[in-house]
Design an enzyme around this catalytic site. Structure first.
Site, PDB file in Angstrom:
ATOM      1  N   TYR A 152      12.572  43.952  51.394  1.00  0.00           N
ATOM      2  CA  TYR A 152      12.857  45.370  51.134  1.00  0.00           C
ATOM      3  C   TYR A 152      14.332  45.716  51.409  1.00  0.00           C
ATOM      4  CZ  TYR A 152      12.716  50.440  51.431  1.00  0.00           C
ATOM      5  OH  TYR A 152      13.005  51.763  51.258  1.00  0.00           O
ATOM      6  N   HIS A 193      34.522  10.225  70.725  1.00  0.00           N
ATOM      7  CA  HIS A 193      34.286   9.207  71.755  1.00  0.00           C
ATOM      8  C   HIS A 193      34.076   9.820  73.131  1.00  0.00           C
ATOM      9  CE1 HIS A 193      35.251   5.455  69.479  1.00  0.00           C
ATOM     10  NE2 HIS A 193      35.729   6.367  68.650  1.00  0.00           N
ATOM     11  N   ASP A 209      32.135  11.083  81.369  1.00  0.00           N
ATOM     12  CA  ASP A 209      32.584  10.001  80.488  1.00  0.00           C
ATOM     13  C   ASP A 209      31.771  10.064  79.205  1.00  0.00           C
ATOM     14  OD1 ASP A 209      34.035   7.710  79.868  1.00  0.00           O
ATOM     15  OD2 ASP A 209      33.544   6.700  81.758  1.00  0.00           O
TER      16      ASP A 209
HETATM   17  P1  ADQ Z   1      37.926   5.008  77.887  1.00  0.00           P
HETATM   18  O1  ADQ Z   1      38.076   6.293  78.631  1.00  0.00           O
HETATM   19  O2  ADQ Z   1      39.145   4.220  77.770  1.00  0.00           O
HETATM   20  O3  ADQ Z   1      37.299   5.207  76.436  1.00  0.00           O
HETATM   21  P2  ADQ Z   1      35.850   2.941  78.640  1.00  0.00           P
HETATM   22  O4  ADQ Z   1      34.665   3.186  77.807  1.00  0.00           O
HETATM   23  O5  ADQ Z   1      35.512   2.527  80.016  1.00  0.00           O
HETATM   24  O6  ADQ Z   1      36.790   4.217  78.770  1.00  0.00           O
HETATM   25  O7  ADQ Z   1      36.709   1.808  77.979  1.00  0.00           O
HETATM   26  C1  ADQ Z   1      37.729   1.158  78.653  1.00  0.00           C
HETATM   27  C2  ADQ Z   1      38.022  -0.165  77.962  1.00  0.00           C
HETATM   28  O8  ADQ Z   1      39.228  -0.712  78.472  1.00  0.00           O
HETATM   29  C3  ADQ Z   1      36.949  -1.201  78.215  1.00  0.00           C
HETATM   30  O9  ADQ Z   1      36.690  -1.905  77.028  1.00  0.00           O
HETATM   31  C4  ADQ Z   1      37.551  -2.137  79.237  1.00  0.00           C
HETATM   32  O10 ADQ Z   1      37.158  -3.486  79.165  1.00  0.00           O
HETATM   33  C5  ADQ Z   1      39.011  -2.069  78.903  1.00  0.00           C
HETATM   34  N1  ADQ Z   1      39.761  -2.322  80.125  1.00  0.00           N
HETATM   35  C6  ADQ Z   1      39.554  -1.735  81.270  1.00  0.00           C
HETATM   36  N2  ADQ Z   1      40.397  -2.249  82.197  1.00  0.00           N
HETATM   37  C7  ADQ Z   1      41.135  -3.145  81.570  1.00  0.00           C
HETATM   38  C8  ADQ Z   1      42.187  -3.980  81.984  1.00  0.00           C
HETATM   39  N3  ADQ Z   1      42.652  -3.980  83.210  1.00  0.00           N
HETATM   40  N4  ADQ Z   1      42.731  -4.747  81.069  1.00  0.00           N
HETATM   41  C9  ADQ Z   1      42.292  -4.748  79.819  1.00  0.00           C
HETATM   42  N5  ADQ Z   1      41.316  -3.998  79.398  1.00  0.00           N
HETATM   43  C10 ADQ Z   1      40.745  -3.180  80.253  1.00  0.00           C
HETATM   44  C11 ADQ Z   1      36.839   6.320  75.632  1.00  0.00           C
HETATM   45  C12 ADQ Z   1      35.860   7.249  76.316  1.00  0.00           C
HETATM   46  C13 ADQ Z   1      34.666   6.460  76.800  1.00  0.00           C
HETATM   47  C14 ADQ Z   1      34.034   5.699  75.659  1.00  0.00           C
HETATM   48  C15 ADQ Z   1      35.074   4.903  74.896  1.00  0.00           C
HETATM   49  C16 ADQ Z   1      34.507   4.259  73.636  1.00  0.00           C
HETATM   50  O11 ADQ Z   1      36.473   7.932  77.378  1.00  0.00           O
HETATM   51  O12 ADQ Z   1      33.729   7.323  77.409  1.00  0.00           O
HETATM   52  O13 ADQ Z   1      33.072   4.809  76.166  1.00  0.00           O
HETATM   53  O14 ADQ Z   1      36.145   5.727  74.513  1.00  0.00           O
HETATM   54  O15 ADQ Z   1      33.864   5.172  72.818  1.00  0.00           O
END
Ligand code: ADQ
Length: 707
Positions: free
Chosen positions: A467, A132, A340
């Site tokens: 060879y 991920h 990311d």
């Molecule tokens: P993360 O580093 O956690 O994931 P991200 O892809 O932004 O990063 O996912 C965060 C998730 O948490 C989102 O679904 C978001 O909606 C949720 N979230 C954020 N703030 C929130 C809050 N206050 N309350 C509830 N939910 C909240 C890792 C990798 C990423 C990759 C994902 C998926 O670091 O790069 O995109 O996995 O593969």
């Protein structure tokens, strides 16, 4: 993953989080309910193992290095032991619930050893791995303590998938640099079992958001309240875990800069920053929190007025209904990750803008940038330009905004998490069925009686022989491998049979082959792996590509010379179309290590050219891609129309091109140990010579066997 699991079925095996020493009945009750309702099964990790595994190796060693923050790396060998132990406990749990024909899908950097552990226990299982987070550049990956074990752990998979092509390429570069393993674009050949590589960007389940957007009362009320509160102001939104990779301080500084360069925006813009607490037991995260708190205070203290708070900072988790209301409210979403894997917030925001009414500002260092080209891309380290781009996003006209957001929305909805999951599982099944094909074609031992029968029956035969290492053993210096009389006699006997065409196909230069074999009547010679050919009737060598260039040599030579200077005992061989660095006489470990480094360096340098750097038996050779034994075989087949018996033998990687191009009924023979695509294998050059002598004696031409 939850929507995907409930739609497709399957079981989730995961760590439910530290029990904190109070393994209460309530906790057990929750875990049992999860198992029943969601098919989620918890692997319990002892407290010390959990700490060393999660906060230790996974998040203080792997996480920073994989995000190119090598300076944040902390390593404790005890944490590594915990990481191994946690992976082992997962392995037990998976093995216990495994049933034949199950597909096993391992997620993320916490479980990089698991694929190989599972492979040892469940030899035939279908095992896929998805990363991920990003895969680091091959400059940074080698700083990782225990890097070899991690790569070997991953190679237990049938399929390894990444968020982007760039991450996949970096993984290939790491395999080459750390394990000296050459790979194809989409495959690592591990003997009989190939490991497939793929880029599969993750998506979201848009309905999880749109259903709240359209019909949830809490979301609607929340939205109405906020819309009223922020009326007349533009809302910028940022949603992150409070992690140093997400670029929160950088964003806050850029935000402050925005008001310095566009003071007219004061009182007209608000930034809502949600920062979800994460990994708070780790020092770096506490330091980050302190820094962010300070910046928030500074911005609001210096810019705020009784009517206007420029920055709304929320440092806790919020409900999804609130999150969706915020997505709907925000005029601009600002994703500023320094690095990311993907970034789902970018996609969630877009999913909540079906009417095209919003702008996405997105870091070019988030994996999402690779597929969200209509966003306004930023370099989050450049605060000045980031501020300018945010300003542009705030001022964007309706038409451009709608055009960009609608295109993004279509793509996010189409490439959802279900498509991603289906794609992954289909690739995994494909990989497994290909593996079957490889297992079926494992090289067999060559049986003299069988080959003799086929040879005798054929009226037109083509024999293609390498060879060095195939007809004679390797020597320390290439010039010492002068052919013994027995080999010359053997070649002469085979070539003199009117039913035969015999070609010696070698990496050696035409001058060298001509001097040694020029006098063998009717023998075809192919030099430099197929760059030049001399047919039996021709008096001269002809290049395989008439316009072959050699003007690249002066730029590659100094690099090889530098490696000769660093490696006592190594030397350069210059051929007509190739340059070769030989290190057979160098210290073996040092030589291998430098060879990996040299190939990595040349790969990057030659990427856009027709040249490639190849590893051979204690050599690195730079030559054009078209100069390979497979191409040479095609050329030879033009001179021997429809042969009824094809025999091709070789010992090295360059001979694999020959085996790959040979028709399926050809007698392809690999000499010595190691993986191969050949159909047959013999133990060494002496056995191969024995086989050829047998054929020469069978052919009708008088030949006395000497070996
Ligand atoms: P993360 O580093 O956690 O994931 P991200 O892809 O932004 O990063 O996912 C965060 C998730 O948490 C989102 O679904 C978001 O909606 C949720 N979230 C954020 N703030 C929130 C809050 N206050 N309350 C509830 N939910 C909240 C890792 C990798 C990423 C990759 C994902 C998926 O670091 O790069 O995109 O996995 O593969």
């Amino acid at each position: 993953m939850n929507p995907l699991l409930s739609k497709t079925g399957g079981e989730w095996i995961g760590w439910a989080g530290d029990s904190g020493g109070e393994d209460s009945q309530t906790r057990q009750a929750i875990l049992s309910a999860w198992a029943k309702s969601d098919h989620c099964f918890a692997v319990d990790l002892p407290k010390e193992v959990a700490a060393g595994f999660y906060e230790g190796y996974a998040n203080q060693t792997l996480w920073p290095v994989f995000h190119n923050f090598a300076s944040h790396l902390k390593f404790d060998p005890k944490h590594w032991e915990s990481y191994v132990e946690a992976n082992r406990l997962f392995c037990e749990a998976v093995v216990n619930s495994y049933r034949p024909n199950d597909l096993i899908w391992v997620h993320d950097y916490h479980l990089m050893l698991l694929p190989q552990m599972l492979r040892e226990r469940l030899r035939d299982a279908a095992i896929g791995f998805f990363l991920h987070i990003p895969f680091p550049s091959s400059e940074i990956f080698p700083v990782l303590p225990r890097r070899e074990e991690l790569l070997e752990g991953l190679l237990g998979s049938d399929l390894i998938a990444f968020q982007t092509h760039a991450h996949l390429q970096q993984f290939r570069a790491a395999l080459l640099r750390v394990l000296g393993m050459e790979t194809r674009i989409a495959e690592v050949a591990l003997g009989s079992r190939p490991v497939h590589l793929e880029a599969l960007p993750i998506g979201i389940a848009p309905e999880e958001y749109t259903s709240l957007l359209n019909s949830d009362a809490t979301t609607a009320k929340q939205y109405a309240d906020w819309a009223r509160r922020y009326r007349g102001r533009k809302v910028l939104l940022a949603v992150d875990r409070l992690d140093y990779t997400k670029g929160v301080p950088e964003r806050l500084r850029a935000y402050a800069h925005l008001f310095r360069c566009a003071p007219e925006l004061r009182e007209r813009v608000v930034l809502i920053q949600i920062a979800v607490p994460t990994r708070e037991g780790i020092d770096t995260y506490q330091e980050l929190r302190t820094e962010v708190n300070r910046l928030v205070g500074e911005i609001n203290g210096q810019l705020g007025t009784p009517e206007w708070i420029p920055l709304v900072y929320i440092n806790r988790s919020i409900e999804r209904s609130e999150l969706v209301a915020l997505y709907k409210l925000a005029d601009v979403a600002w994703v500023g990750s320094l690095r990311d894997g993907m970034n789902l917030v970018a996609k969630e925001y877009v999913a909540c803008k079906p009417d095209g009414n919003g702008v996405l500002v997105l870091s070019e260092f988030a994996g999402a940038a690779a597929e969200m080209g209509e966003a306004l891309l930023i370099n989050p380290y450049d605060e000045e330009r980031t501020a300018a781009t945010v300003n542009r996003a705030l001022a964007m006209d309706d038409q451009e905004r709608t055009l960009r957001m609608t295109a993004l929305h279509h793509r996010v909805v189409r490439n959802d998490v279900f498509r991603w999951g289906k794609g992954f599982l289909a690739s995994l099944e494909d990989a497994v069925s290909n593996r079957g094909r490889y297992i079926d074609t494992q090289p067999k031992k060559l049986r003299p009686a069988e080959i003799r029968k086929a040879y005798r029956r054929a009226a037109r035969r083509l024999l293609v022989l390498d060879y060095d290492g195939t007809l004679v053993p390797f020597t320390k210096r290439p010039q010492q491998a002068v052919p013994p009389q027995a080999v010359l006699d053997l070649l002469a006997a085979l070539a003199s049979d009117p039913k035969n065409r015999v070609a010696l196909i070698s990496g050696r230069s035409s001058e060298n082959l001509g001097r040694w074999f020029g006098k063998v009547p009717k023998l075809f010679l192919v030099a430099e792996h197929g760059s030049e050919i001399k047919t039996q009737s021709a008096s001269r060598w002809e290049p395989l590509r008439p316009q072959a260039q050699t003007d690249w040599k002066p730029s590659v030579m100094p690099i090889l010379e530098h490696f000769v200077d660093r490696t006592p005992g190594s030397f350069i061989e210059e051929k007509k179309y190739a340059l070769v660095w030989h290190y057979r006489m160098a210290d073996p470990e040092f030589g291998e290590w430098l060879a990996n480094e040299l190939v990595s360096m040349l790969e990057a340098m030659l990427a856009e050219t027709e040249l490639r750097a190849f590893r051979g038996e204690k050599i690195v050779e730079v030559k054009p891609v078209w100069a390979n034994k497979g191409e040479a075989l095609e050329r030879l087949l033009r001179d021997v129309p429809a042969p009824e018996f094809i025999f091709a033998a070789g010992d090295a990687r360059t001979d694999e091109d020959l085996f790959e191009r040979a028709p399926s009924d050809a007698w392809t023979v690999h000499v010595g140990p190691g993986p191969t695509r050949a159909s047959y294998v013999v133990t060494d050059f002496q056995v191969l010579r024995g086989v050829l002598e047998l054929l020469a004696a069978t052919g009708g031409v008088r030949y006395d066997m000497t070996v």
